[in-house]
Motif scaffolding. Structure first.
Motif, mmCIF file in Angstrom:
data_model
loop_
_atom_site.group_PDB
_atom_site.id
_atom_site.type_symbol
_atom_site.label_atom_id
_atom_site.label_comp_id
_atom_site.label_asym_id
_atom_site.label_seq_id
_atom_site.Cartn_x
_atom_site.Cartn_y
_atom_site.Cartn_z
ATOM 1 N N PHE A 236 1.691 -13.951 -0.997
ATOM 2 C CA PHE A 236 2.246 -12.985 -0.071
ATOM 3 C C PHE A 236 2.922 -13.647 1.113
ATOM 4 O O PHE A 236 3.958 -13.200 1.591
ATOM 5 C CB PHE A 236 1.095 -12.077 0.379
ATOM 6 C CG PHE A 236 1.412 -11.185 1.528
ATOM 7 C CD1 PHE A 236 0.977 -11.483 2.798
ATOM 8 C CD2 PHE A 236 2.140 -10.029 1.334
ATOM 9 C CE1 PHE A 236 1.251 -10.663 3.858
ATOM 10 C CE2 PHE A 236 2.423 -9.191 2.382
ATOM 11 C CZ PHE A 236 1.972 -9.503 3.646
ATOM 12 N N SER A 237 2.340 -14.716 1.616
ATOM 13 C CA SER A 237 2.795 -15.301 2.874
ATOM 14 C C SER A 237 4.216 -15.837 2.815
ATOM 15 O O SER A 237 4.842 -16.048 3.845
ATOM 16 C CB SER A 237 1.840 -16.427 3.293
ATOM 17 O OG SER A 237 1.831 -17.448 2.318
ATOM 18 N N ALA B 126 -3.694 -14.242 5.547
ATOM 19 C CA ALA B 126 -4.975 -14.546 4.912
ATOM 20 C C ALA B 126 -5.517 -13.331 4.148
ATOM 21 O O ALA B 126 -6.219 -13.486 3.141
ATOM 22 C CB ALA B 126 -5.977 -14.992 5.962
ATOM 23 N N LYS B 127 -5.171 -12.138 4.644
ATOM 24 C CA LYS B 127 -5.639 -10.902 4.003
ATOM 25 C C LYS B 127 -4.557 -10.250 3.144
ATOM 26 O O LYS B 127 -4.807 -9.215 2.520
ATOM 27 C CB LYS B 127 -6.110 -9.904 5.064
ATOM 28 C CG LYS B 127 -7.318 -10.370 5.850
ATOM 29 C CD LYS B 127 -7.741 -9.312 6.864
ATOM 30 C CE LYS B 127 -8.968 -9.759 7.632
ATOM 31 N NZ LYS B 127 -9.380 -8.742 8.646
ATOM 32 N N ASN B 128 -3.357 -10.832 3.125
ATOM 33 C CA ASN B 128 -2.242 -10.254 2.366
ATOM 34 C C ASN B 128 -1.924 -8.834 2.812
ATOM 35 O O ASN B 128 -1.729 -7.932 1.986
ATOM 36 C CB ASN B 128 -2.531 -10.264 0.868
ATOM 37 C CG ASN B 128 -2.387 -11.641 0.266
ATOM 38 O OD1 ASN B 128 -1.995 -12.594 0.950
ATOM 39 N ND2 ASN B 128 -2.697 -11.776 -1.003
ATOM 40 N N VAL B 129 -1.865 -8.621 4.117
ATOM 41 C CA VAL B 129 -1.631 -7.284 4.661
ATOM 42 C C VAL B 129 -0.537 -7.341 5.731
ATOM 43 O O VAL B 129 -0.489 -8.279 6.535
ATOM 44 C CB VAL B 129 -2.908 -6.686 5.280
ATOM 45 C CG1 VAL B 129 -2.628 -5.289 5.834
ATOM 46 C CG2 VAL B 129 -4.017 -6.615 4.246
ATOM 47 N N VAL B 130 0.319 -6.332 5.706
ATOM 48 C CA VAL B 130 1.296 -6.107 6.765
ATOM 49 C C VAL B 130 0.930 -4.806 7.465
ATOM 50 O O VAL B 130 0.572 -3.823 6.797
ATOM 51 C CB VAL B 130 2.725 -6.004 6.207
ATOM 52 C CG1 VAL B 130 3.708 -5.693 7.321
ATOM 53 C CG2 VAL B 130 3.114 -7.286 5.514
ATOM 54 N N TYR B 131 1.021 -4.815 8.770
ATOM 55 C CA TYR B 131 0.658 -3.634 9.561
ATOM 56 C C TYR B 131 1.868 -3.081 10.289
ATOM 57 O O TYR B 131 2.817 -3.807 10.609
ATOM 58 C CB TYR B 131 -0.401 -4.002 10.606
ATOM 59 C CG TYR B 131 -1.666 -4.574 10.036
ATOM 60 C CD1 TYR B 131 -1.907 -5.946 10.063
ATOM 61 C CD2 TYR B 131 -2.629 -3.745 9.473
ATOM 62 C CE1 TYR B 131 -3.081 -6.479 9.545
ATOM 63 C CE2 TYR B 131 -3.806 -4.270 8.944
ATOM 64 C CZ TYR B 131 -4.018 -5.630 8.988
ATOM 65 O OH TYR B 131 -5.175 -6.146 8.468
ATOM 66 N N LEU B 132 1.811 -1.789 10.573
ATOM 67 C CA LEU B 132 2.774 -1.164 11.472
ATOM 68 C C LEU B 132 1.968 -0.326 12.463
ATOM 69 O O LEU B 132 1.454 0.736 12.105
ATOM 70 C CB LEU B 132 3.778 -0.293 10.715
ATOM 71 C CG LEU B 132 4.900 0.273 11.580
ATOM 72 C CD1 LEU B 132 5.823 -0.849 12.077
ATOM 73 C CD2 LEU B 132 5.721 1.308 10.814
ATOM 74 N N GLN B 133 1.852 -0.831 13.670
ATOM 75 C CA GLN B 133 1.193 -0.098 14.740
ATOM 76 C C GLN B 133 2.214 0.813 15.391
ATOM 77 O O GLN B 133 3.248 0.334 15.871
ATOM 78 C CB GLN B 133 0.605 -1.059 15.769
ATOM 79 C CG GLN B 133 -0.045 -0.378 16.963
ATOM 80 C CD GLN B 133 -1.300 0.387 16.597
ATOM 81 O OE1 GLN B 133 -2.137 -0.105 15.842
ATOM 82 N NE2 GLN B 133 -1.438 1.593 17.138
#
Length: 113
Positions: free
Chosen positions: A29-30, A74-81
């Motif tokens: 992912f990275s 590290a968690k393979n996650v993308v966030y949108l705050q």
């Protein structure tokens, strides 16, 4: 096979906040830039925010200063705050991996009193 799964949508009042997550699986992912798009009813899908593999963000003018994109490789996650939400932010939000031409299934955000 890579999959993208969004979560975190829901109903929120104007001025409220939500955090969307996009979990990726299946590959490194990275190495990939990631985008968040949205599509409101009867409107075209539009780019909301993007982030490079190195974590450099970019935003649409309509959300700049209110939304923050980030990633946890590290968690393979993308966030949108999403803060200070407005009724015009109501849409289905999708994460997208442009290098893979891969979309998630979308998560609905409704901003209404």
């Amino acid at each position: 096979q890579v999959q993208l799964v969004e979560s975190g949508g829901g109903l929120v009042q104007p001025g409220g906040s939500l955090r969307l997550s996009c979990a990726a699986s299946g590959r490194i992912f990275s190495a990939y830039p990631m985008d968040w798009f949205r599509q409101a009813p009867e409107k075209q899908r539009e780019l909301v925010a993007s982030i490079t593999s190195g974590g450099v963000p970019n935003y649409a003018a309509s959300v700049k200063g209110r939304f923050t994109i980030s990633r946890d490789n590290a968690k393979n996650v993308v966030y949108l705050q999403m803060n200070s939400l407005k009724p015009e932010d109501t849409a289905v939000y999708y994460c997208y991996a442009p290098s893979l031409r891969l979309w998630g299934q979308g998560t609905l955000v409704t901003v209404s009193s």
